[in-house]
Design an enzyme around this catalytic site. Structure first.
Site, PDB file in Angstrom:
ATOM      1  N   CYS A 114       0.865  -1.185   0.000  1.00  0.00           N
ATOM      2  CA  CYS A 114       0.000   0.000   0.000  1.00  0.00           C
ATOM      3  C   CYS A 114       0.906   1.240   0.000  1.00  0.00           C
ATOM      4  CB  CYS A 114      -0.946  -0.095   1.206  1.00  0.00           C
ATOM      5  SG  CYS A 114      -2.102   1.247   1.475  1.00  0.00           S
ATOM      6  N   ASP A 161      -7.970  -3.021  -8.617  1.00  0.00           N
ATOM      7  CA  ASP A 161      -7.603  -2.050  -7.580  1.00  0.00           C
ATOM      8  C   ASP A 161      -8.298  -0.723  -7.879  1.00  0.00           C
ATOM      9  OD1 ASP A 161      -6.304  -0.166  -5.890  1.00  0.00           O
ATOM     10  OD2 ASP A 161      -4.515  -1.424  -5.842  1.00  0.00           O
ATOM     11  N   HIS A 189      -7.212  -3.829  -4.255  1.00  0.00           N
ATOM     12  CA  HIS A 189      -6.209  -3.202  -3.391  1.00  0.00           C
ATOM     13  C   HIS A 189      -6.154  -3.961  -2.068  1.00  0.00           C
ATOM     14  CE1 HIS A 189      -3.499   0.091  -2.452  1.00  0.00           C
ATOM     15  NE2 HIS A 189      -3.991   0.067  -1.224  1.00  0.00           N
TER      16      HIS A 189
END
Length: 220
Positions: A114, A161, A189
């Protein structure tokens, strides 16, 4: 165990440290926007079991100490708020301090998820502390894709994502033909985090295997 690091600018921060003191391969593990929480410490443990020494710096300490968030919408909002207050230069100083806390004789890499996926990219392009860098779904990589890496890099992205469009991934590929970019069909994600609703065990294990293979080739 928790330790305290001192960055080059004098800032003191916490970090999670684990693994053998005489390890020959070592990693800075960079957090998501949720702090060095339960999941990140589990990631560290997996790398330790694979033979690595690890240090995970608490990057939020520059704005608020002791942050450990979950994965609810309010946690995401809080994490984004905290991240926005952390200066990029401070983040770089903190990962370099973490690298300095790894075993002196080890070959060092950096891996992040991330926000940490972006920071791992910066570790490759803005420092010379690492022999290899690996980033999972780093949303800020596209915006800094023209920077020049100083070590081999491997990146992982999911096709679904919502925060990283495939146009960004294609732009990264075009700007960095020497970087290994893996795209995971159906991956959202955070597909590698088993504490998130977006977790995909099959894709996570594929990416994990590629990550270990990558570091095995570049860190020994």
């Amino acid at each position: 165990m928790w330790i305290e690091l001192t960055a080059a600018d004098g800032h003191k921060l916490a970090a999670w440290k684990d693994g053998p003191a005489d390890a020959k391969k070592a990693l800075v593990v960079v957090q998501e926007i949720f702090g060095v929480n339960h999941h990140m410490r589990n990631v560290c443990d997996r790398f330790v079991k694979a033979g690595y020494a690890v240090v995970a710096p608490a990057l939020f300490d520059r704005t608020e100490r002791g942050v450990e968030l979950g994965y609810k919408p309010e946690d995401v909002a809080r994490g984004r708020e905290l991240r926005s207050k952390v200066p990029e230069a401070g983040t770089i100083a903190d990962i370099e301090a973490a690298a300095g806390a790894l075993p002196a004789g080890a070959k060092k890499g950096i891996v992040g998820y991330c926000w940490g996926g972006t920071v791992a990219w910066w570790g490759a392009t803005r420092t010379k502390s690492f022999a290899a860098a690996n980033g999972w779904y780093g949303g800020g990589v596209a915006g800094t894709r023209t920077e020049t890496p100083n070590c081999p890099v491997e990146l992982h992205f999911g096709t679904l994502d919502a925060s990283i469009p495939m146009s960004d991934v294609e732009a990264i590929k075009a700007a960095q033909p020497g970087v290994a970019v893996f795209v995971y069909e159906g991956g959202q994600h955070g597909f590698g985090c088993d504490e998130r609703g977006s977790y995909n065990r099959e894709l996570a294990e594929i990416a994990w295997g590629r990550t270990l293979d990558f570091f095995g080739r570049h860190l020994g």
